[in-house]
Design a protein around this motif. Structure first.
Motif, PDB file in Angstrom:
ATOM      1  N   MET A 138       0.846  -1.212   0.000  1.00  0.00           N
ATOM      2  CA  MET A 138       0.000   0.000   0.000  1.00  0.00           C
ATOM      3  C   MET A 138       0.875   1.254   0.000  1.00  0.00           C
ATOM      4  O   MET A 138       1.847   1.342   0.759  1.00  0.00           O
ATOM      5  N   HIS A 139       0.531   2.189  -0.834  1.00  0.00           N
ATOM      6  CA  HIS A 139       1.274   3.457  -0.872  1.00  0.00           C
ATOM      7  C   HIS A 139       0.407   4.572  -0.306  1.00  0.00           C
ATOM      8  O   HIS A 139      -0.817   4.517  -0.380  1.00  0.00           O
ATOM      9  N   THR A 140       1.083   5.589   0.225  1.00  0.00           N
ATOM     10  CA  THR A 140       0.329   6.602   0.973  1.00  0.00           C
ATOM     11  C   THR A 140      -0.374   7.627   0.072  1.00  0.00           C
ATOM     12  O   THR A 140      -1.257   8.337   0.542  1.00  0.00           O
ATOM     13  N   THR A 141       0.047   7.756  -1.188  1.00  0.00           N
ATOM     14  CA  THR A 141      -0.640   8.704  -2.081  1.00  0.00           C
ATOM     15  C   THR A 141      -0.912   8.032  -3.437  1.00  0.00           C
ATOM     16  O   THR A 141      -0.292   7.019  -3.780  1.00  0.00           O
ATOM     17  N   LYS A 142      -1.807   8.685  -4.192  1.00  0.00           N
ATOM     18  CA  LYS A 142      -2.149   8.188  -5.526  1.00  0.00           C
ATOM     19  C   LYS A 142      -0.914   8.227  -6.438  1.00  0.00           C
ATOM     20  O   LYS A 142      -0.665   7.319  -7.226  1.00  0.00           O
ATOM     21  N   ALA A 143      -0.146   9.306  -6.323  1.00  0.00           N
ATOM     22  CA  ALA A 143       1.043   9.459  -7.183  1.00  0.00           C
ATOM     23  C   ALA A 143       2.072   8.367  -6.886  1.00  0.00           C
ATOM     24  O   ALA A 143       2.716   7.841  -7.804  1.00  0.00           O
ATOM     25  N   LEU A 144       2.229   8.022  -5.611  1.00  0.00           N
ATOM     26  CA  LEU A 144       3.192   6.969  -5.257  1.00  0.00           C
ATOM     27  C   LEU A 144       2.715   5.612  -5.791  1.00  0.00           C
ATOM     28  O   LEU A 144       3.529   4.801  -6.269  1.00  0.00           O
ATOM     29  N   ALA A 145       1.405   5.371  -5.737  1.00  0.00           N
ATOM     30  CA  ALA A 145       0.867   4.114  -6.274  1.00  0.00           C
ATOM     31  C   ALA A 145       1.107   4.048  -7.785  1.00  0.00           C
ATOM     32  O   ALA A 145       1.489   2.997  -8.327  1.00  0.00           O
ATOM     33  N   GLU A 146       0.916   5.169  -8.473  1.00  0.00           N
ATOM     34  CA  GLU A 146       1.153   5.206  -9.919  1.00  0.00           C
ATOM     35  C   GLU A 146       2.650   5.039 -10.224  1.00  0.00           C
ATOM     36  O   GLU A 146       3.028   4.333 -11.164  1.00  0.00           O
ATOM     37  N   ALA A 147       3.498   5.674  -9.425  1.00  0.00           N
ATOM     38  CA  ALA A 147       4.953   5.528  -9.626  1.00  0.00           C
ATOM     39  C   ALA A 147       5.360   4.069  -9.426  1.00  0.00           C
ATOM     40  O   ALA A 147       6.207   3.546 -10.164  1.00  0.00           O
ATOM     41  N   ASN A 148       4.763   3.410  -8.466  1.00  0.00           N
ATOM     42  CA  ASN A 148       5.042   1.994  -8.231  1.00  0.00           C
ATOM     43  C   ASN A 148       4.672   1.165  -9.471  1.00  0.00           C
ATOM     44  O   ASN A 148       5.445   0.311  -9.929  1.00  0.00           O
ATOM     45  N   ARG A 149       3.491   1.474 -10.050  1.00  0.00           N
ATOM     46  CA  ARG A 149       3.050   0.747 -11.255  1.00  0.00           C
ATOM     47  C   ARG A 149       4.046   0.978 -12.405  1.00  0.00           C
ATOM     48  O   ARG A 149       4.480   0.031 -13.068  1.00  0.00           O
ATOM     49  N   LEU A 150       4.432   2.248 -12.594  1.00  0.00           N
ATOM     50  CA  LEU A 150       5.337   2.563 -13.704  1.00  0.00           C
ATOM     51  C   LEU A 150       6.705   1.923 -13.518  1.00  0.00           C
ATOM     52  O   LEU A 150       7.287   1.395 -14.463  1.00  0.00           O
ATOM     53  N   MET A 151       7.233   1.988 -12.309  1.00  0.00           N
ATOM     54  CA  MET A 151       8.566   1.417 -12.080  1.00  0.00           C
ATOM     55  C   MET A 151       8.539  -0.106 -12.268  1.00  0.00           C
ATOM     56  O   MET A 151       9.530  -0.709 -12.693  1.00  0.00           O
ATOM     57  N   THR A 152       7.396  -0.727 -11.988  1.00  0.00           N
ATOM     58  CA  THR A 152       7.276  -2.169 -12.211  1.00  0.00           C
ATOM     59  C   THR A 152       7.296  -2.470 -13.708  1.00  0.00           C
ATOM     60  O   THR A 152       7.961  -3.419 -14.166  1.00  0.00           O
ATOM     61  N   VAL A 153       6.596  -1.626 -14.496  1.00  0.00           N
ATOM     62  CA  VAL A 153       6.618  -1.786 -15.958  1.00  0.00           C
ATOM     63  C   VAL A 153       8.034  -1.548 -16.485  1.00  0.00           C
ATOM     64  O   VAL A 153       8.589  -2.341 -17.254  1.00  0.00           O
ATOM     65  N   CYS A 154       8.637  -0.436 -16.052  1.00  0.00           N
ATOM     66  CA  CYS A 154       9.978  -0.072 -16.539  1.00  0.00           C
ATOM     67  C   CYS A 154      11.017  -1.113 -16.149  1.00  0.00           C
ATOM     68  O   CYS A 154      11.963  -1.375 -16.893  1.00  0.00           O
ATOM     69  N   ASN A 155      10.833  -1.717 -14.990  1.00  0.00           N
ATOM     70  CA  ASN A 155      11.806  -2.708 -14.517  1.00  0.00           C
ATOM     71  C   ASN A 155      11.758  -3.978 -15.369  1.00  0.00           C
ATOM     72  O   ASN A 155      12.726  -4.735 -15.422  1.00  0.00           O
ATOM     73  N   SER A 156      10.642  -4.206 -16.051  1.00  0.00           N
ATOM     74  CA  SER A 156      10.562  -5.340 -16.976  1.00  0.00           C
ATOM     75  C   SER A 156      11.110  -4.941 -18.338  1.00  0.00           C
ATOM     76  O   SER A 156      11.714  -5.739 -19.038  1.00  0.00           O
ATOM     77  N   CYS A 157      10.882  -3.703 -18.718  1.00  0.00           N
ATOM     78  CA  CYS A 157      11.282  -3.209 -20.039  1.00  0.00           C
ATOM     79  C   CYS A 157      12.781  -2.861 -20.098  1.00  0.00           C
ATOM     80  O   CYS A 157      13.521  -3.370 -20.929  1.00  0.00           O
ATOM     81  N   ARG A 158      13.203  -1.945 -19.263  1.00  0.00           N
ATOM     82  CA  ARG A 158      14.609  -1.515 -19.103  1.00  0.00           C
ATOM     83  C   ARG A 158      15.207  -0.861 -20.356  1.00  0.00           C
ATOM     84  O   ARG A 158      16.425  -0.772 -20.491  1.00  0.00           O
ATOM     85  N   TYR A 159      14.350  -0.443 -21.258  1.00  0.00           N
ATOM     86  CA  TYR A 159      14.843   0.194 -22.492  1.00  0.00           C
ATOM     87  C   TYR A 159      15.606   1.488 -22.191  1.00  0.00           C
ATOM     88  O   TYR A 159      16.536   1.841 -22.904  1.00  0.00           O
ATOM     89  N   CYS A 160      15.218   2.209 -21.140  1.00  0.00           N
ATOM     90  CA  CYS A 160      15.785   3.541 -20.861  1.00  0.00           C
ATOM     91  C   CYS A 160      16.961   3.519 -19.893  1.00  0.00           C
ATOM     92  O   CYS A 160      17.341   4.567 -19.371  1.00  0.00           O
TER      93      CYS A 160
END
Ligand code: SF4
Ligand code: SF4
Length: 367
Positions: free
Chosen positions: A1-23
């Motif tokens: 659980m994250h304390t804000t909406k933005a942190l929850a979204e950042a968690n989702r994005l970092m999970t996607v990016c961690n699979s992709c790793r293109y950048c």
């Protein structure tokens, strides 16, 4: 659980990016992300403060909207970053100031200018306030004794420094929740080099993206002018203080003396840099920006500009009848700038530096 909406979204994005790793070659955010398998709030705040908002990963990403993944790393990390200042601030009771930063800065500046103006009027009356001090070489101390001025600004600086140190301590502790590290002097040195060159504002070598899909070095250049302008003004004040207390040399100093030369060059940098940053901000693609803290972003840049403008005007007009008004304006603006430093955009520099120290230590220990 994250304390804000933005942190929850950042968690989702970092999970996607961690699979992709293109950048992963673009900046420090992605290598730091790759050292983690999950992201606590402290990790996400740390990653957000490593991001310099160059926009490179948004331009390069194949998963931005209308793709269903809807990846927008720069904007999400910009929101997390702004919210991280309030989350770690000391004392916590001041956390609300970040959202109303523009209003707070405006009211406080009006109050501090009024306080200096009224204080000087009470001591010198209008006759003393609105006359030229050519006989005293335009010395500010004719209107405000050196000890009073030094006492006021020492107290203001001490309060601000205490709040900043304790806020950084909170940030450092939270950032280490899932990957504890021990910092070494080499990490601080590496962070100084990265911060001094603003290495991660270059988007992996392509520059920072403004209104078109072409990178430029504009933001980096104006950041440099602003940062080094500020540091030169700080150096000017430090040298003048040493002159006063160590060498017994009292201001005003001639135009060719070190405090004046440093202050003038720094002041010019602090005029051009903030204007360039404001224009660059206006030109930037709204898709990679977050506007919810606009008052804080613009308020700090405007305060730096006004500090420099009134400082240079005071130096040029110190022997005229305008000195009293300009002195009240300049001292009021500087006092408000110092008092709001721990509760506004100034903290981005300190949190970024702290994040760079941490990144350097993580790379040394875990890569
Ligand atoms: S921003 Fe897009 S392209 Fe870059 S690592 Fe994340 S998902 Fe991949
Ligand atoms: S610094 Fe640039 S490339 Fe790195 S995460 Fe931020 S916007 Fe993306």
């Amino acid at each position: 659980m994250h304390t804000t909406k933005a942190l929850a979204e950042a968690n989702r994005l970092m999970t996607v990016c961690n699979s992709c790793r293109y950048c992963e070659g673009l900046c420090a955010v992605f290598p730091a992300m790759e050292m983690r398998r999950s992201f606590a709030d402290g990790d996400l705040n740390y990653l957000a403060n490593l991001c310099h908002s160059c926009g490179g990963c948004y331009i390069d990403c194949q998963f931005t909207a209308p793709h269903e993944f809807d990846v927008n790393v720069p904007r999400t990390l910009a929101i997390v970053r702004s919210e991280s200042y309030a989350a770690h601030v000391w004392p916590q009771a001041m956390s609300g100031v970040f959202r109303r930063n523009g209003l707070v800065i405006s009211l406080l500046t009006a109050a501090t200018i009024s306080a200096f103006f009224i204080g000087m009027m009470l001591v010198h009356s209008s006759g003393g306030m609105f006359r030229a001090y050519a006989d005293a070489d335009g010395s500010f101390y004719a209107l405000m004794p050196h000890n009073v001025m030094a006492g006021v600004f020492t107290a203001v600086s001490a309060v601000a420094a205490l709040a900043m140190v304790l806020s950084i301590r909170n940030f450092w502790r939270a950032a280490g929740t899932s990957l504890p590290i021990a910092m070494a002097p080499a990490d601080i040195w590496q962070a100084i080099r990265d911060a001094a060159t603003m290495r991660y504002l270059e988007g992996g070598g392509q520059g920072c993206y403004e209104d078109e899909a072409v990178g430029t070095d504009n933001r980096r250049f104006y950041h440099h002018l602003t940062f080094y302008g500020f540091m030169l003004c700080f150096a000017s004040t430090s040298v003048a203080t040493s002159y006063h207390y160590l060498l017994g040399m009292e201001a005003p100093y001639p135009w060719y003396d070190l405090p004046v030369v440093l202050g003038t060059i720094g002041g010019i940098g602090l005029l051009i840099g903030p204007v360039g940053l404001l224009l660059a901000k206006k030109k930037r693609d709204p898709m990679v920006q977050d506007d919810s803290f606009r008052g804080m972003e613009v308020g700090f840049i405007v305060m730096l500009f006004l500090t420099s403008l009134t400082g240079l005007a005071l130096m040029l007009m110190r022997e005229t009848a305008a000195m009293g008004v300009l002195l009240a304006l300049h001292l009021g603006i500087v006092a408000a700038l110092f008092l709001t430093m721990p509760y506004g955009k100034f903290m981005h520099g300190l949190y970024r530096f702290t994040a760079l120290v941490r990144y350097s230590a993580e790379r040394r220990l875990h890569m």
